[in-house]
Design a protein around this motif. Structure first.
Motif, PDB file in Angstrom:
ATOM      1  N   ALA A  90       4.129  10.594   8.281  1.00 56.14           N
ATOM      2  CA  ALA A  90       4.132   9.847   7.020  1.00 56.14           C
ATOM      3  C   ALA A  90       4.265  10.782   5.826  1.00 56.14           C
ATOM      4  O   ALA A  90       4.980  10.470   4.861  1.00 56.14           O
ATOM      5  CB  ALA A  90       2.853   9.015   6.897  1.00 56.14           C
ATOM      6  N   GLN A  93       7.973  11.929   5.780  1.00 59.50           N
ATOM      7  CA  GLN A  93       8.910  10.859   5.428  1.00 59.50           C
ATOM      8  C   GLN A  93       8.734  10.362   4.005  1.00 59.50           C
ATOM      9  O   GLN A  93       9.716  10.164   3.299  1.00 59.50           O
ATOM     10  CB  GLN A  93       8.754   9.680   6.390  1.00 59.50           C
ATOM     11  N   GLN A  94       7.504  10.116   3.582  1.00 58.22           N
ATOM     12  CA  GLN A  94       7.256   9.475   2.298  1.00 58.22           C
ATOM     13  C   GLN A  94       7.117  10.462   1.133  1.00 58.22           C
ATOM     14  O   GLN A  94       7.571  10.174   0.035  1.00 58.22           O
ATOM     15  CB  GLN A  94       5.984   8.618   2.360  1.00 58.22           C
ATOM     16  N   LEU A  95       6.466  11.589   1.375  1.00 58.64           N
ATOM     17  CA  LEU A  95       6.147  12.486   0.271  1.00 58.64           C
ATOM     18  C   LEU A  95       6.993  13.754   0.261  1.00 58.64           C
ATOM     19  O   LEU A  95       7.162  14.369  -0.789  1.00 58.64           O
ATOM     20  CB  LEU A  95       4.655  12.853   0.307  1.00 58.64           C
ATOM     21  N   ALA A 119       6.094   5.737  -4.245  1.00 58.71           N
ATOM     22  CA  ALA A 119       6.045   6.519  -3.005  1.00 58.71           C
ATOM     23  C   ALA A 119       4.604   6.728  -2.564  1.00 58.71           C
ATOM     24  O   ALA A 119       4.290   6.634  -1.370  1.00 58.71           O
ATOM     25  CB  ALA A 119       6.746   7.861  -3.207  1.00 58.71           C
ATOM     26  N   GLN A 122       3.241   3.380  -1.153  1.00 57.88           N
ATOM     27  CA  GLN A 122       3.815   3.100   0.168  1.00 57.88           C
ATOM     28  C   GLN A 122       3.233   4.046   1.216  1.00 57.88           C
ATOM     29  O   GLN A 122       2.919   3.639   2.332  1.00 57.88           O
ATOM     30  CB  GLN A 122       5.337   3.235   0.106  1.00 57.88           C
ATOM     31  N   TRP A 123       3.073   5.309   0.845  1.00 56.54           N
ATOM     32  CA  TRP A 123       2.500   6.275   1.774  1.00 56.54           C
ATOM     33  C   TRP A 123       1.070   5.909   2.145  1.00 56.54           C
ATOM     34  O   TRP A 123       0.692   5.959   3.309  1.00 56.54           O
ATOM     35  CB  TRP A 123       2.561   7.683   1.160  1.00 56.54           C
ATOM     36  N   GLN A 126       1.107   3.070   4.567  1.00 63.20           N
ATOM     37  CA  GLN A 126       1.561   3.503   5.888  1.00 63.20           C
ATOM     38  C   GLN A 126       0.487   4.317   6.593  1.00 63.20           C
ATOM     39  O   GLN A 126       0.222   4.114   7.785  1.00 63.20           O
ATOM     40  CB  GLN A 126       2.840   4.327   5.746  1.00 63.20           C
TER      41      GLN A 126
END
Length: 160
Positions: A90, A93-95, A119, A122-123, A126
């Motif tokens: 995560a 992918q996200q940060l 972001a 969402q992170w 997740q």
């Protein structure tokens, strides 16, 4: 001035003056009743519908959160290794490069640098659902560029 003096003065007034004093006293009593008893009650009645709508929205939000919590509680337990893999994925992918992390047992400290708010949100969602990490501490500040800087301390699931 005692009661006897008042009665003497009252008797000395003309009938028309007595009627005017009685009417004035009645008007004062009605005004006091309005300001003390009726006014606040009517104001409450007028605002009750709006307060009811706000409370209904709060109840709906609480029920959504309750359903989400029950869904999360119903998920099967996850081992710490899988949780760590999910967390690392995560973060990548996200940060991306705007986050670094360090691990100390079940606690993971994530340091953020200029992470956009969407972001980050969402992170967090997740990480909470996939890695089952629980945010325990957050020290975040909005930077001049509009992103978020700071640290988050997450707790991963304990070993079984």
């Amino acid at each position: 001035m005692n009661v006897q003096d008042l009665r003497t003065r009252w008797a000395g007034l003309a009938p028309r003056e007595q009627a005017l004093v009685t009417a004035a006293a009645g008007l004062v009593v009605l005004a006091l009743l309005w300001w003390i008893l009726l006014g606040p009650a009517l104001a409450t009645l007028r605002s009750a519908e709006a307060q009811h709508r706000v409370l209904d929205q709060q109840v709906l939000q609480m029920r959504r959160l309750q359903a989400q919590a029950r869904t999360m509680q119903a998920q099967p337990k996850q081992n710490p290794d899988e949780a760590m893999r999910q967390l690392e994925a995560a973060i990548r992918q996200q940060l991306g490069v705007s986050a670094r992390y360090s691990i100390a047992g079940e606690r993971v400290t994530v340091t953020l640098a200029n992470v956009p708010a969407p972001a980050l949100a969402q992170w967090l969602t997740q990480v909470r659902s996939n890695a089952r990490a629980i945010p325990g501490e957050a020290k975040l500040a909005r930077n001049p560029a509009g992103g978020w800087d700071g640290t988050l301390v997450l707790t991963l699931p304990a070993a079984r």
